[in-house]
Design a protein around this motif. Structure first.
Motif, PDB file in Angstrom:
ATOM      1  N   LYS A  74     -20.010  -8.797 -21.017  1.00  0.00           N
ATOM      2  CA  LYS A  74     -21.068  -8.501 -20.060  1.00  0.00           C
ATOM      3  C   LYS A  74     -22.149  -9.572 -20.077  1.00  0.00           C
ATOM      4  CE  LYS A  74     -20.600  -3.445 -20.215  1.00  0.00           C
ATOM      5  NZ  LYS A  74     -21.241  -2.186 -20.695  1.00  0.00           N
ATOM      6  N   LEU A  75     -22.430 -10.117 -21.272  1.00  0.00           N
ATOM      7  CA  LEU A  75     -23.510 -11.089 -21.404  1.00  0.00           C
ATOM      8  C   LEU A  75     -23.081 -12.495 -20.992  1.00  0.00           C
ATOM      9  CD1 LEU A  75     -26.467 -11.361 -22.311  1.00  0.00           C
ATOM     10  CD2 LEU A  75     -25.629 -11.844 -24.629  1.00  0.00           C
ATOM     11  N   PHE A  76     -21.815 -12.872 -21.317  1.00  0.00           N
ATOM     12  CA  PHE A  76     -21.399 -14.257 -21.109  1.00  0.00           C
ATOM     13  C   PHE A  76     -20.274 -14.434 -20.091  1.00  0.00           C
ATOM     14  CE2 PHE A  76     -22.851 -14.037 -25.625  1.00  0.00           C
ATOM     15  CZ  PHE A  76     -24.033 -14.747 -25.449  1.00  0.00           C
ATOM     16  N   GLY A  77     -19.708 -13.339 -19.590  1.00  0.00           N
ATOM     17  CA  GLY A  77     -18.674 -13.454 -18.569  1.00  0.00           C
ATOM     18  C   GLY A  77     -17.310 -13.845 -19.075  1.00  0.00           C
ATOM     19  N   GLU A  78     -17.106 -13.796 -20.378  1.00  0.00           N
ATOM     20  CA  GLU A  78     -15.802 -14.096 -20.965  1.00  0.00           C
ATOM     21  C   GLU A  78     -15.668 -13.382 -22.302  1.00  0.00           C
ATOM     22  OE1 GLU A  78     -16.197 -18.323 -21.224  1.00  0.00           O
ATOM     23  OE2 GLU A  78     -16.965 -18.281 -23.278  1.00  0.00           O
ATOM     24  N   LEU A  79     -14.445 -13.229 -22.778  1.00  0.00           N
ATOM     25  CA  LEU A  79     -14.222 -12.601 -24.075  1.00  0.00           C
ATOM     26  C   LEU A  79     -14.533 -13.573 -25.195  1.00  0.00           C
ATOM     27  CD1 LEU A  79     -10.870 -10.760 -23.303  1.00  0.00           C
ATOM     28  CD2 LEU A  79     -13.097  -9.690 -23.659  1.00  0.00           C
ATOM     29  N   PRO A  80     -14.916 -13.100 -26.368  1.00  0.00           N
ATOM     30  CA  PRO A  80     -15.185 -14.007 -27.486  1.00  0.00           C
ATOM     31  C   PRO A  80     -13.959 -14.846 -27.872  1.00  0.00           C
ATOM     32  CG  PRO A  80     -15.216 -11.709 -28.202  1.00  0.00           C
ATOM     33  CD  PRO A  80     -15.236 -11.692 -26.720  1.00  0.00           C
ATOM     34  N   SER A  81     -12.771 -14.266 -27.738  1.00  0.00           N
ATOM     35  CA  SER A  81     -11.543 -15.010 -28.048  1.00  0.00           C
ATOM     36  C   SER A  81     -11.380 -16.196 -27.098  1.00  0.00           C
ATOM     37  CB  SER A  81     -10.325 -14.098 -27.962  1.00  0.00           C
ATOM     38  OG  SER A  81     -10.234 -13.488 -26.685  1.00  0.00           O
ATOM     39  N   GLU A  82     -11.834 -16.029 -25.843  1.00  0.00           N
ATOM     40  CA  GLU A  82     -11.748 -17.132 -24.884  1.00  0.00           C
ATOM     41  C   GLU A  82     -12.728 -18.229 -25.259  1.00  0.00           C
ATOM     42  OE1 GLU A  82     -10.460 -14.660 -20.869  1.00  0.00           O
ATOM     43  OE2 GLU A  82     -12.582 -14.734 -21.426  1.00  0.00           O
ATOM     44  N   THR A  83     -13.928 -17.850 -25.716  1.00  0.00           N
ATOM     45  CA  THR A  83     -14.897 -18.852 -26.165  1.00  0.00           C
ATOM     46  C   THR A  83     -14.334 -19.665 -27.328  1.00  0.00           C
ATOM     47  OG1 THR A  83     -16.718 -17.381 -25.519  1.00  0.00           O
ATOM     48  CG2 THR A  83     -17.254 -19.212 -26.991  1.00  0.00           C
ATOM     49  N   LEU A  84     -13.729 -18.968 -28.283  1.00  0.00           N
ATOM     50  CA  LEU A  84     -13.174 -19.649 -29.459  1.00  0.00           C
ATOM     51  C   LEU A  84     -12.020 -20.564 -29.067  1.00  0.00           C
ATOM     52  CD1 LEU A  84     -13.218 -19.937 -32.539  1.00  0.00           C
ATOM     53  CD2 LEU A  84     -11.659 -17.986 -32.664  1.00  0.00           C
ATOM     54  N   ARG A  85     -11.186 -20.102 -28.145  1.00  0.00           N
ATOM     55  CA  ARG A  85     -10.033 -20.905 -27.725  1.00  0.00           C
ATOM     56  C   ARG A  85     -10.486 -22.181 -27.021  1.00  0.00           C
ATOM     57  NH1 ARG A  85      -7.562 -17.172 -25.488  1.00  0.00           N
ATOM     58  NH2 ARG A  85      -8.142 -17.487 -23.316  1.00  0.00           N
ATOM     59  N   MET A  86     -11.511 -22.091 -26.182  1.00  0.00           N
ATOM     60  CA  MET A  86     -12.017 -23.266 -25.493  1.00  0.00           C
ATOM     61  C   MET A  86     -12.666 -24.250 -26.469  1.00  0.00           C
ATOM     62  SD  MET A  86     -13.497 -21.887 -21.825  1.00  0.00           S
ATOM     63  CE  MET A  86     -14.457 -20.541 -22.497  1.00  0.00           C
ATOM     64  N   ALA A  87     -13.267 -23.708 -27.532  1.00  0.00           N
ATOM     65  CA  ALA A  87     -13.898 -24.582 -28.530  1.00  0.00           C
ATOM     66  C   ALA A  87     -12.867 -25.380 -29.312  1.00  0.00           C
ATOM     67  CB  ALA A  87     -14.746 -23.758 -29.498  1.00  0.00           C
TER      68      ALA A  87
END
Length: 317
Positions: free
Chosen positions: A303-316
């Motif tokens: 809700k806050l960032f528009g993506e799942l935390p797993s997606e953030t980690l994968r992009m990193a």
């Protein structure tokens, strides 16, 4: 907006509009119901009370007209969440559509027409409760409080629904003791935001001042202890402010409750950790920041960032 709170307090589902109307007369406001056509059992109503408020969600499921001579000593905050509602006043009329809201003053005649698919959220606020609010930047407080008959598009005023959602989400998560201890501060946050959003004879500005030294100390303390469980009592000790004053200060400075602010700061720092590779997996970093309900954590993060935390980690990576 606070749908779960109301779903747990359903009074009628699939009822005739006359049944809903009878409950409304007893608990929300006196009125007379007029039906256009044959009555269908398609009405629903949810209702609960909190800190002097009456909170309800109403759908008549029929084309109806609601008339009331006056609301006595009660204000109504009404939001159309589905369909539309025609608001008549003499020869004039206003049409409220989904996402629009209006404040209704005491002692004013009401003449409303609901579309068959219309659904409304209504917060009933006794006059003495609303007039007890003390916004710091109010002017003209000797005047009687009367709101202008002007609809407000809540999509253009996201702070109000955000505060309502945050307040009622915290109520759902807390126990009875928690609710009793913070009910008045929560109530004051809502009241002050209503006075800010809806034009009235009490002019209130919504300018965000610089953080006071006490609020700055709390913000610094939160940032230094993001991996710890932080409660309002700790913030009270850090700032030398009462719990009620802390809620009012966070409402004025950030338009959120202290608990919501802490959660947002934790999520923001957690996201930084994910983006910079400071953690091996999402579960580990979530637990580090005190998020033990992983499903709820993922939902809040999205809700806050528009993506799942797993997606953030994968992009990193």
């Amino acid at each position: 907006m606070f749908q779960h709170t109301l779903t747990a307090n359903t009074v009628f589902a699939g009822a005739f509009p006359e049944e809903v109307s009878g409950f409304v007369n007893d608990h929300i406001g006196q009125h007379r119901l007029e039906l256009s056509g044959r009555s269908r059992a398609a009405s629903s109503l949810s209702f609960c009370e909190f800190a002097g408020f009456g909170l309800s969600r109403i759908s008549y499921g029929n084309q109806v007209r609601v008339k009331s001579p006056e609301l006595e000593a009660i204000y109504h905050f009404q939001v159309v969440t589905r369909g539309e509602c025609l608001w008549r006043q003499g020869a004039d009329s206003l049409r409220l559509r989904a996402g629009e809201a209006m404040m209704v003053n005491p002692y004013e005649a009401i003449d409303l027409e609901y579309s068959p698919d219309c659904e409304k959220l209504i917060i009933k606020v006794p006059e003495e409760v609303l007039c007890s609010a003390r916004p710091m930047n109010r002017v003209g407080q000797a005047e009687a409080l009367r709101f202008e008959r002007r609809p407000v598009n809540l999509h253009q005023c996201p702070a109000l629904p955000s505060i309502l959602n945050a307040v009622f989400s915290e109520l759902e998560e807390g126990g009875d003791d928690d609710i009793r201890s913070v009910s008045v501060p929560y109530r004051d946050i809502i009241l002050n935001k209503l006075l800010t959003v809806f034009p009235s004879t009490w002019t209130v500005t919504d300018e965000q001042p610089r953080l006071s030294p006490a609020v700055a100390r709390m913000v610094h303390y939160i940032d230094q202890n993001l991996k710890q469980a932080i409660d309002v009592e700790e913030l009270s000790a850090v700032s030398n402010m009462s719990v009620r004053s802390i809620y009012n200060a966070f409402s004025k400075s950030f338009s959120v409750t202290p608990k919501c602010y802490i959660k947002q700061r934790k999520l923001q720092q957690l996201r930084t950790d994910l983006q910079t590779g400071r953690c091996r997996n999402v579960t580990e970093v979530a637990l580090d920041y005190g998020f033990v309900h992983l499903g709820r954590f993922s939902s809040d993060y999205r809700k806050l960032f528009g993506e799942l935390p797993s997606e953030t980690l994968r992009m990193a990576g």
